[in-house]
Design an enzyme around this catalytic site. Structure first.
Site, PDB file in Angstrom:
ATOM      1  N   ARG A 157      14.529  18.778  29.916  1.00  0.00           N
ATOM      2  CA  ARG A 157      14.464  19.071  28.477  1.00  0.00           C
ATOM      3  C   ARG A 157      13.388  20.098  28.142  1.00  0.00           C
ATOM      4  O   ARG A 157      13.568  20.940  27.270  1.00  0.00           O
ATOM      5  CB  ARG A 157      14.196  17.793  27.685  1.00  0.00           C
ATOM      6  CG  ARG A 157      15.433  16.940  27.560  1.00  0.00           C
ATOM      7  CD  ARG A 157      15.235  15.782  26.599  1.00  0.00           C
ATOM      8  NE  ARG A 157      16.266  14.792  26.827  1.00  0.00           N
ATOM      9  CZ  ARG A 157      17.500  14.866  26.347  1.00  0.00           C
ATOM     10  NH1 ARG A 157      17.856  15.860  25.574  1.00  0.00           N
ATOM     11  NH2 ARG A 157      18.391  13.933  26.623  1.00  0.00           N
ATOM     12  N   MET A 212      24.302  18.418  19.464  1.00  0.00           N
ATOM     13  CA  MET A 212      24.366  17.116  20.117  1.00  0.00           C
ATOM     14  C   MET A 212      23.397  16.985  21.291  1.00  0.00           C
ATOM     15  O   MET A 212      23.727  16.371  22.306  1.00  0.00           O
ATOM     16  CB  MET A 212      25.812  16.821  20.560  1.00  0.00           C
ATOM     17  CG  MET A 212      26.822  16.859  19.438  1.00  0.00           C
ATOM     18  SD  MET A 212      26.310  15.953  17.960  1.00  0.00           S
ATOM     19  CE  MET A 212      27.472  14.627  17.961  1.00  0.00           C
ATOM     20  N   ARG A 213      22.209  17.551  21.177  1.00  0.00           N
ATOM     21  CA  ARG A 213      21.145  17.337  22.172  1.00  0.00           C
ATOM     22  C   ARG A 213      19.965  16.691  21.472  1.00  0.00           C
ATOM     23  O   ARG A 213      19.593  17.094  20.360  1.00  0.00           O
ATOM     24  CB  ARG A 213      20.640  18.674  22.765  1.00  0.00           C
ATOM     25  CG  ARG A 213      21.668  19.500  23.477  1.00  0.00           C
ATOM     26  CD  ARG A 213      22.274  18.836  24.669  1.00  0.00           C
ATOM     27  NE  ARG A 213      21.331  18.484  25.730  1.00  0.00           N
ATOM     28  CZ  ARG A 213      21.637  17.686  26.746  1.00  0.00           C
ATOM     29  NH1 ARG A 213      22.835  17.146  26.826  1.00  0.00           N
ATOM     30  NH2 ARG A 213      20.749  17.419  27.681  1.00  0.00           N
ATOM     31  N   LEU A 227      16.150  16.221  20.832  1.00  0.00           N
ATOM     32  CA  LEU A 227      15.006  17.124  20.931  1.00  0.00           C
ATOM     33  C   LEU A 227      13.742  16.315  21.217  1.00  0.00           C
ATOM     34  O   LEU A 227      13.577  15.200  20.712  1.00  0.00           O
ATOM     35  CB  LEU A 227      14.865  17.908  19.627  1.00  0.00           C
ATOM     36  CG  LEU A 227      16.041  18.863  19.341  1.00  0.00           C
ATOM     37  CD1 LEU A 227      16.028  19.332  17.894  1.00  0.00           C
ATOM     38  CD2 LEU A 227      16.027  20.054  20.299  1.00  0.00           C
ATOM     39  N   ASN A 255      18.567  18.058   9.532  1.00  0.00           N
ATOM     40  CA  ASN A 255      19.794  17.667  10.240  1.00  0.00           C
ATOM     41  C   ASN A 255      20.762  17.055   9.248  1.00  0.00           C
ATOM     42  O   ASN A 255      20.362  16.506   8.223  1.00  0.00           O
ATOM     43  CB  ASN A 255      19.447  16.618  11.314  1.00  0.00           C
ATOM     44  CG  ASN A 255      20.670  16.141  12.079  1.00  0.00           C
ATOM     45  OD1 ASN A 255      21.491  16.947  12.523  1.00  0.00           O
ATOM     46  ND2 ASN A 255      20.815  14.833  12.223  1.00  0.00           N
ATOM     47  N   HIS A 301      23.857  14.147   9.143  1.00  0.00           N
ATOM     48  CA  HIS A 301      24.393  13.029   9.911  1.00  0.00           C
ATOM     49  C   HIS A 301      25.550  12.404   9.127  1.00  0.00           C
ATOM     50  O   HIS A 301      25.427  12.185   7.924  1.00  0.00           O
ATOM     51  CB  HIS A 301      23.295  11.991  10.167  1.00  0.00           C
ATOM     52  CG  HIS A 301      23.765  10.847  10.996  1.00  0.00           C
ATOM     53  ND1 HIS A 301      23.997  10.965  12.358  1.00  0.00           N
ATOM     54  CD2 HIS A 301      24.105   9.578  10.662  1.00  0.00           C
ATOM     55  CE1 HIS A 301      24.447   9.804  12.822  1.00  0.00           C
ATOM     56  NE2 HIS A 301      24.522   8.950  11.821  1.00  0.00           N
ATOM     57  N   ASP A 358      18.098  10.408  14.530  1.00  0.00           N
ATOM     58  CA  ASP A 358      18.778  10.079  13.273  1.00  0.00           C
ATOM     59  C   ASP A 358      17.896   9.244  12.343  1.00  0.00           C
ATOM     60  O   ASP A 358      18.345   8.284  11.698  1.00  0.00           O
ATOM     61  CB  ASP A 358      20.122   9.372  13.533  1.00  0.00           C
ATOM     62  CG  ASP A 358      21.102  10.274  14.254  1.00  0.00           C
ATOM     63  OD1 ASP A 358      20.998  11.500  14.114  1.00  0.00           O
ATOM     64  OD2 ASP A 358      21.963   9.764  14.992  1.00  0.00           O
ATOM     65  N   GLU A 408      29.812  16.479   3.437  1.00  0.00           N
ATOM     66  CA  GLU A 408      28.782  17.162   4.238  1.00  0.00           C
ATOM     67  C   GLU A 408      28.701  18.629   3.825  1.00  0.00           C
ATOM     68  O   GLU A 408      27.614  19.189   3.644  1.00  0.00           O
ATOM     69  CB  GLU A 408      29.113  17.064   5.737  1.00  0.00           C
ATOM     70  CG  GLU A 408      29.035  15.658   6.306  1.00  0.00           C
ATOM     71  CD  GLU A 408      29.281  15.637   7.817  1.00  0.00           C
ATOM     72  OE1 GLU A 408      28.813  16.550   8.526  1.00  0.00           O
ATOM     73  OE2 GLU A 408      29.959  14.714   8.289  1.00  0.00           O
TER      74      GLU A 408
HETATM   75  C1  GAR Z   1      29.451  16.660  11.652  1.00  0.00           C
HETATM   76  O1  GAR Z   1      30.203  15.597  11.127  1.00  0.00           O
HETATM   77  C2  GAR Z   1      27.987  16.291  11.744  1.00  0.00           C
HETATM   78  O2  GAR Z   1      27.553  15.460  10.679  1.00  0.00           O
HETATM   79  C3  GAR Z   1      27.964  15.532  13.031  1.00  0.00           C
HETATM   80  O3  GAR Z   1      28.795  16.261  13.891  1.00  0.00           O
HETATM   81  C4  GAR Z   1      29.807  16.898  13.123  1.00  0.00           C
HETATM   82  C5  GAR Z   1      29.811  18.374  13.459  1.00  0.00           C
HETATM   83  O4  GAR Z   1      30.897  19.020  12.859  1.00  0.00           O
HETATM   84  N1  GAR Z   1      26.636  15.420  13.546  1.00  0.00           N
HETATM   85  C6  GAR Z   1      26.193  14.349  14.226  1.00  0.00           C
HETATM   86  O5  GAR Z   1      26.894  13.397  14.504  1.00  0.00           O
HETATM   87  C7  GAR Z   1      24.735  14.431  14.665  1.00  0.00           C
HETATM   88  N2  GAR Z   1      24.199  13.130  14.884  1.00  0.00           N
HETATM   89  P1  GAR Z   1      30.859  20.576  12.611  1.00  0.00           P
HETATM   90  O6  GAR Z   1      30.558  21.221  13.969  1.00  0.00           O
HETATM   91  O7  GAR Z   1      32.239  20.927  12.150  1.00  0.00           O
HETATM   92  O8  GAR Z   1      29.810  20.883  11.591  1.00  0.00           O
END
Ligand code: GAR
Length: 215
Positions: free
Chosen positions: A67, A92-93, A95, A109, A111, A147, A176
């Site tokens: 990392r 999705m990594r 940090l 971020n 979520h 998170d 979102e």
């Molecule tokens: C989104 O729903 C975001 O909230 C989630 O991944 C998706 C990405 O979609 N993030 C997580 O789960 C992080 N913990 P996108 O690439 O279309 O924005």
């Protein structure tokens, strides 16, 4: 006031990234999207950012020993593009505390759940399995714990009797796309600040919650 230079970090599709890029076209928006960076070179979002004329970069986590080495490259890339604010958008990594502390207050971020409920993955499946009636999404400052961190904005939606993870996820994703640009505007312009775990509107303004789908 000059615009802050924002990097969006992605790992996949990039639909939240697109909503931020679209919002940043507004002359009044307090940030310019100066870089889209992915840890996965094949991420769909990189191609769409490039097509929109945004600088892109891939820092493939798989080629680094650990990392710290990965984040060293990440940091170099961010510095090369003079970045001073970061949005994680489906990145999705995990940090490290070192990276997170360096960017504290300038790293946010999104979520797909109403934190602190449902940190982690498969949020829509877990919400349905628990039978919750309200679900949603959260924009928050990033802290070392996954998170977690001071909440800037949330949107809530009703869970419907016939919802599937897909149908629920689709309505959450629409929210979102609405709240992430709004939260970025507040955080990057200094209109909100974190005090402990609570984010307060500067001047006592209420900014935290939109509930567009509660009837
Ligand atoms: C989104 O729903 C975001 O909230 C989630 O991944 C998706 C990405 O979609 N993030 C997580 O789960 C992080 N913990 P996108 O690439 O279309 O924005």
């Amino acid at each position: 006031m000059s615009k802050r230079r924002c990097a969006i970090l992605i790992s996949g599709r990039g639909s939240n990234m697109e909503s931020l890029i679209a919002a940043a076209r507004d002359g009044d928006f307090p940030v310019e999207i100066a870089l889209v960076l992915s840890n996965r070179p094949e991420a769909q979002g990189l191609a769409s950012a490039k097509a929109r004329g945004i600088a892109i970069a891939a820092v493939d986590h798989k080629i680094y020993a650990g990392r710290d080495a990965f984040e060293g490259s990440l940091q170099k890339m961010l510095e090369a593009h003079r970045i001073d604010f970061i949005c994680l958008a489906g990145f999705m990594r995990l940090l490290t505390p070192r990276f997170v502390n360096h960017w504290q207050g300038r790293l946010i971020n999104i979520h797909p759940a109403l934190l602190p409920s449902y940190p982690g993955l498969h949020t829509h499946e877990r919400a349905l399995a628990d039978g919750v009636k309200i679900h949603g999404c959260t924009v928050h400052y990033v802290v070392a714990e996954m998170d977690a961190g001071p909440i800037i904005m949330q949107a809530a939606i009703n869970v419907r009797d016939d919802d599937t993870p897909e149908s629920l996820g689709k309505r959450v994703l629409a929210q979102e796309h609405a709240i992430y640009p709004a939260a970025l505007r507040l955080a990057a312009s200094g209109a909100v600040r974190a005090e402990g775990n609570r984010v307060q509107g500067a001047g006592g303004r209420d900014v935290g919650m939109v509930a567009p789908d509660l009837d």
